[in-house]
Design a protein around this motif. Structure first.
Motif, PDB file in Angstrom:
ATOM      1  N   GLY A   1      -4.890  15.287 -14.368  1.00 54.09           N
ATOM      2  CA  GLY A   1      -3.886  14.474 -13.707  1.00 54.09           C
ATOM      3  C   GLY A   1      -4.427  13.866 -12.424  1.00 54.09           C
ATOM      4  N   ILE A   2      -3.570  13.111 -11.728  1.00 51.78           N
ATOM      5  CA  ILE A   2      -4.025  12.508 -10.470  1.00 51.78           C
ATOM      6  C   ILE A   2      -4.069  13.531  -9.347  1.00 51.78           C
ATOM      7  CG2 ILE A   2      -3.147  10.234 -11.115  1.00 51.78           C
ATOM      8  CD1 ILE A   2      -0.802  10.713  -9.173  1.00 51.78           C
ATOM      9  N   LYS A   3      -3.489  14.688  -9.561  1.00 52.99           N
ATOM     10  CA  LYS A   3      -3.447  15.825  -8.635  1.00 52.99           C
ATOM     11  C   LYS A   3      -2.250  15.719  -7.680  1.00 52.99           C
ATOM     12  CE  LYS A   3      -7.280  17.642 -10.227  1.00 52.99           C
ATOM     13  NZ  LYS A   3      -7.673  16.680 -11.253  1.00 52.99           N
ATOM     14  N   THR A   4      -1.733  16.881  -7.327  1.00 54.14           N
ATOM     15  CA  THR A   4      -0.529  16.951  -6.491  1.00 54.14           C
ATOM     16  C   THR A   4      -0.755  16.362  -5.105  1.00 54.14           C
ATOM     17  OG1 THR A   4      -1.185  19.206  -5.872  1.00 54.14           O
ATOM     18  CG2 THR A   4       0.407  18.968  -7.663  1.00 54.14           C
ATOM     19  N   SER A   5      -1.942  16.578  -4.532  1.00 54.09           N
ATOM     20  CA  SER A   5      -2.229  16.059  -3.192  1.00 54.09           C
ATOM     21  C   SER A   5      -2.249  14.537  -3.191  1.00 54.09           C
ATOM     22  CB  SER A   5      -3.564  16.604  -2.682  1.00 54.09           C
ATOM     23  OG  SER A   5      -4.615  16.289  -3.575  1.00 54.09           O
ATOM     24  N   THR A   6      -2.822  13.946  -4.247  1.00 54.20           N
ATOM     25  CA  THR A   6      -2.839  12.482  -4.365  1.00 54.20           C
ATOM     26  C   THR A   6      -1.424  11.945  -4.450  1.00 54.20           C
ATOM     27  OG1 THR A   6      -4.962  12.554  -5.518  1.00 54.20           O
ATOM     28  CG2 THR A   6      -3.659  10.550  -5.757  1.00 54.20           C
ATOM     29  N   PHE A   7      -0.590  12.578  -5.250  1.00 52.44           N
ATOM     30  CA  PHE A   7       0.795  12.139  -5.407  1.00 52.44           C
ATOM     31  C   PHE A   7       1.532  12.215  -4.079  1.00 52.44           C
ATOM     32  CE2 PHE A   7       5.272  13.196  -6.385  1.00 52.44           C
ATOM     33  CZ  PHE A   7       5.622  12.042  -7.073  1.00 52.44           C
ATOM     34  N   TYR A   8       1.324  13.319  -3.336  1.00 45.52           N
ATOM     35  CA  TYR A   8       2.019  13.456  -2.051  1.00 45.52           C
ATOM     36  C   TYR A   8       1.576  12.379  -1.070  1.00 45.52           C
ATOM     37  CZ  TYR A   8       3.558  15.114   2.461  1.00 45.52           C
ATOM     38  OH  TYR A   8       4.134  15.181   3.699  1.00 45.52           O
ATOM     39  N   VAL A   9       0.277  12.144  -0.968  1.00 45.87           N
ATOM     40  CA  VAL A   9      -0.229  11.157  -0.018  1.00 45.87           C
ATOM     41  C   VAL A   9       0.319   9.772  -0.343  1.00 45.87           C
ATOM     42  CG1 VAL A   9      -2.305   9.979   0.816  1.00 45.87           C
ATOM     43  CG2 VAL A   9      -2.314  12.458   0.533  1.00 45.87           C
ATOM     44  N   MET A  10       0.373   9.431  -1.628  1.00 46.48           N
ATOM     45  CA  MET A  10       0.926   8.133  -2.019  1.00 46.48           C
ATOM     46  C   MET A  10       2.391   8.014  -1.639  1.00 46.48           C
ATOM     47  SD  MET A  10      -0.791   7.746  -5.819  1.00 46.48           S
ATOM     48  CE  MET A  10       0.154   6.261  -6.196  1.00 46.48           C
ATOM     49  N   MET A  11       3.177   9.052  -1.949  1.00 47.72           N
ATOM     50  CA  MET A  11       4.606   9.017  -1.638  1.00 47.72           C
ATOM     51  C   MET A  11       4.858   9.042  -0.129  1.00 47.72           C
ATOM     52  SD  MET A  11       6.181   8.718  -4.519  1.00 47.72           S
ATOM     53  CE  MET A  11       4.758   7.697  -4.968  1.00 47.72           C
ATOM     54  N   ALA A  12       4.097   9.869   0.594  1.00 46.40           N
ATOM     55  CA  ALA A  12       4.277   9.972   2.049  1.00 46.40           C
ATOM     56  C   ALA A  12       3.924   8.659   2.730  1.00 46.40           C
ATOM     57  CB  ALA A  12       3.416  11.107   2.596  1.00 46.40           C
ATOM     58  N   SER A  13       2.875   7.997   2.261  1.00 46.45           N
ATOM     59  CA  SER A  13       2.467   6.719   2.848  1.00 46.45           C
ATOM     60  C   SER A  13       3.525   5.650   2.610  1.00 46.45           C
ATOM     61  CB  SER A  13       1.125   6.274   2.258  1.00 46.45           C
ATOM     62  OG  SER A  13       0.132   7.245   2.483  1.00 46.45           O
ATOM     63  N   ALA A  14       4.044   5.604   1.383  1.00 46.55           N
ATOM     64  CA  ALA A  14       5.079   4.628   1.063  1.00 46.55           C
ATOM     65  C   ALA A  14       6.353   4.889   1.870  1.00 46.55           C
ATOM     66  CB  ALA A  14       5.384   4.659  -0.433  1.00 46.55           C
ATOM     67  N   TRP A  15       6.728   6.168   2.005  1.00 45.02           N
ATOM     68  CA  TRP A  15       7.938   6.527   2.750  1.00 45.02           C
ATOM     69  C   TRP A  15       7.792   6.176   4.228  1.00 45.02           C
ATOM     70  CZ3 TRP A  15      12.770   6.957   2.148  1.00 45.02           C
ATOM     71  CH2 TRP A  15      13.587   7.698   3.014  1.00 45.02           C
ATOM     72  N   SER A  16       6.621   6.396   4.787  1.00 43.41           N
ATOM     73  CA  SER A  16       6.372   6.046   6.189  1.00 43.41           C
ATOM     74  C   SER A  16       6.483   4.540   6.395  1.00 43.41           C
ATOM     75  CB  SER A  16       4.988   6.535   6.626  1.00 43.41           C
ATOM     76  OG  SER A  16       4.916   7.940   6.576  1.00 43.41           O
ATOM     77  N   MET A  17       5.966   3.777   5.439  1.00 41.05           N
ATOM     78  CA  MET A  17       6.055   2.319   5.529  1.00 41.05           C
ATOM     79  C   MET A  17       7.507   1.859   5.460  1.00 41.05           C
ATOM     80  SD  MET A  17       4.363  -0.533   5.816  1.00 41.05           S
ATOM     81  CE  MET A  17       2.673  -0.097   5.391  1.00 41.05           C
ATOM     82  N   VAL A  18       8.289   2.471   4.565  1.00 37.45           N
ATOM     83  CA  VAL A  18       9.706   2.104   4.422  1.00 37.45           C
ATOM     84  C   VAL A  18      10.471   2.405   5.702  1.00 37.45           C
ATOM     85  CG1 VAL A  18      11.846   2.715   3.231  1.00 37.45           C
ATOM     86  CG2 VAL A  18       9.754   2.347   1.920  1.00 37.45           C
ATOM     87  N   ARG A  19      10.144   3.501   6.358  1.00 39.80           N
ATOM     88  CA  ARG A  19      10.845   3.911   7.578  1.00 39.80           C
ATOM     89  C   ARG A  19      10.301   3.211   8.818  1.00 39.80           C
ATOM     90  NH1 ARG A  19      11.227  10.303   7.935  1.00 39.80           N
ATOM     91  NH2 ARG A  19      12.690   9.714   9.577  1.00 39.80           N
ATOM     92  N   GLY A  20       9.294   2.376   8.640  1.00 36.81           N
ATOM     93  CA  GLY A  20       8.740   1.638   9.769  1.00 36.81           C
ATOM     94  C   GLY A  20       7.828   2.443  10.657  1.00 36.81           C
ATOM     95  N   ARG A  21       7.336   3.559  10.153  1.00 34.40           N
ATOM     96  CA  ARG A  21       6.429   4.396  10.934  1.00 34.40           C
ATOM     97  C   ARG A  21       4.980   3.970  10.703  1.00 34.40           C
ATOM     98  NH1 ARG A  21       8.614  10.658  10.645  1.00 34.40           N
ATOM     99  NH2 ARG A  21      10.623  10.300  11.689  1.00 34.40           N
ATOM    100  N   ARG A  22       4.189   4.077  11.727  1.00 37.18           N
ATOM    101  CA  ARG A  22       2.797   3.645  11.633  1.00 37.18           C
ATOM    102  C   ARG A  22       1.952   4.634  10.855  1.00 37.18           C
ATOM    103  NH1 ARG A  22      -1.076   2.117  16.811  1.00 37.18           N
ATOM    104  NH2 ARG A  22      -2.938   1.584  15.579  1.00 37.18           N
ATOM    105  N   ASP A  23       2.227   5.938  11.034  1.00 38.98           N
ATOM    106  CA  ASP A  23       1.391   6.968  10.432  1.00 38.98           C
ATOM    107  C   ASP A  23       2.185   7.825   9.452  1.00 38.98           C
ATOM    108  OD1 ASP A  23      -0.861   6.266  11.993  1.00 38.98           O
ATOM    109  OD2 ASP A  23      -0.092   7.455  13.676  1.00 38.98           O
ATOM    110  N   ALA A  24       1.507   8.245   8.384  1.00 39.92           N
ATOM    111  CA  ALA A  24       2.055   9.245   7.475  1.00 39.92           C
ATOM    112  C   ALA A  24       1.585  10.611   7.953  1.00 39.92           C
ATOM    113  CB  ALA A  24       1.570   8.987   6.054  1.00 39.92           C
TER     114      ALA A  24
END
Length: 456
Positions: free
Chosen positions: A319-342
């Protein structure tokens, strides 16, 4: 001397890809020999052609579990031992084995070899990789022997001493390496309500898929919490694993509760056990105690998501691995919330980590879709549906091995597609891309940034 020079010139990704490919061919050649094939009731040898043997070798070495033949009937004990050894080799890693042999022969292991092993086992650095390998081998064999001892309490009474002990060892090795191969024609469906087999196999799958580094870190932390703190990576893996296991269990329990072909006839305890087992095994293990061909579309869709996410980095799963999935989701969520950093446990995720995760995710999505399109284009059977082929493609990529009873129905061309998909899924699409990309001297020119591009 020339061979040594060629070996030393190979990069870690190249060596991983080429060593797996060579081992698959050797395994396929061995499993195609008539001496490894089972015997029919009339005394004649069962027929396994080279493509079927190559498929089985790929599935075993890539710890997947998809089968075009029945390992319980089409291969005799010698063939099953070869499959078990291929599973062990693929789970721990070919280069890891090679380095261990070098250690046993007291040959000096240079830095480039340490770097190759570090990349395969997911080590954070190459410095302590040799002591890590010793720990991995000792830990692996102890866990597999312990699992075999527990499973023997069920298999010996069922199969007798000799056959029962081999069954216990085979299923323990297959479970810890997240391979999904079983020596029963219906996998482990006979043990759907058996807490001993289900829980032992599930625990072995979890231990194998968690990742060696995480397990060593957890053990060290439990022994001395003050001196050995839990790494951020370990916290992430344990958190994601728990969340996915709970969500998966609830999904199977809720959506299959009244399905007469799966959970319907079982009592509450057996339903809970079966739901937990499917949640564990869906994330790259491939064993099943329920019939996936009889499940509802909602359950299958969630199963596909879990298979695509897969296990944890440094473990035996895909699989793509759990850490990869988290980083992708966390980065997208930070962008949606207008935050600079995940962020992760009060730590900022750096740009390289985010870019690597996005690259792995996009390459994986692209690879699955291309191969799925090929499976559709090559399909010749009306009874093989769209969902069957998509489930098969994701299962092969994630090195899961679950099937909606579809694999034997596919034609040889589709089997070749699945062989390629299992191979790329095991070594990782990013590893394969880096291995055979053109190496340059670096970016000597850096162009001005362009911000006038509309996104979203």
């Amino acid at each position: 001397m020339r061979r040594k020079t060629l070996y030393s010139r190979l990069s870690p990704p190249q060596l991983i890809a080429l060593s797996f490919a060579l081992a698959i061919l050797v395994g396929g050649a061995l499993l195609s020999l008539p001496v490894t094939h089972g015997v029919n009731p009339d005394g004649t040898r069962r027929s396994v052609n080279f493509l079927q043997a190559l498929f089985t070798s790929t599935s075993a070495l890539c710890v997947t579990g998809l089968n075009v033949v029945d390992p319980a009937k089409d291969f005799n004990r010698l063939g099953q031992v070869i499959i078990m050894l291929l599973i062990q080799l693929g789970g721990l890693g070919i280069i890891t084995f090679g380095t261990s042999f070098a250690l046993l022969s007291r040959r000096r292991v240079n830095f480039s070899e340490r770097l190759r092993v570090a990349q395969q086992v997911g080590a954070l650095n190459a410095g302590g990789v040799l002591s890590l390998i010793r720990s991995i081998f000792l830990y692996t064999f102890l866990i597999e022997l312990a699992g075999a001892a527990l499973l023997a309490f069920r298999f010996v009474p069922l199969e007798g001493w000799g056959r029962g002990l081999f069954y216990a060892l085979f299923h323990s090795v297959s479970a810890f390496n997240n391979a999904g191969f079983a020596l029963y024609s219906n996998n482990l469906m006979n043990f759907v309500a058996d807490p001993l087999v289900s829980l032992v196999v599930a625990l072995l799958i979890i231990l194998g898929g968690t990742g060696f580094l995480v397990q060593l870190n957890v053990v060290a932390h439990l022994m001395d919490p003050r001196r050995n703190r839990l790494l951020v990576h370990s916290k992430l893996v344990l958190t994601m694993m728990t969340v996915l296991l709970v969500l998966g269990t609830l999904t199977y329990l809720i959506f299959e509760w009244n399905n007469p072909a799966t959970l319907g006839p079982l009592g509450f305890g057996a339903k809970l056990l079966a739901s937990f087992f499917q949640s564990v095994t869906t994330r790259t293990a491939g064993f099943n105690t329920l019939d996936y061909g009889a499940m509802g579309l909602t359950t299958l869709f969630v199963s596909i998501i879990l298979m695509f996410i897969g296990a944890n980095p440094g473990g035996t799963g895909g699989g793509i691995k759990t850490s990869t999935f988290y980083v992708m989701m966390a980065s997208a969520w930070s962008m949606v919330r207008g935050r600079r950093d995940a962020t992760l446990f009060h730590r900022r995720l750096d740009t390289d980590t985010i870019l690597r995760a996005m690259t792995v995710g996009l390459l994986s999505i692209g690879l699955v879709n291309i191969m799925f399109t090929l499976l559709l284009a090559l399909n010749t059977r009306a009874d093989v549906r769209f969902v069957n082929l998509f489930f098969e493609a994701v299962s092969a990529f994630g090195t899961v091995g679950l099937s909606m009873n579809t694999t034997p129905l596919l034609n040889p061309d589709q089997h070749v597609v699945l062989i390629v998909l299992m191979f790329l899924g095991r070594i990782g699409p990013l590893t394969f891309a880096v291995a055979f990309s053109r190496s340059g001297s670096g970016d000597l020119i850096r162009y001005p940034a362009e911000k006038d591009i509309l996104i979203g």
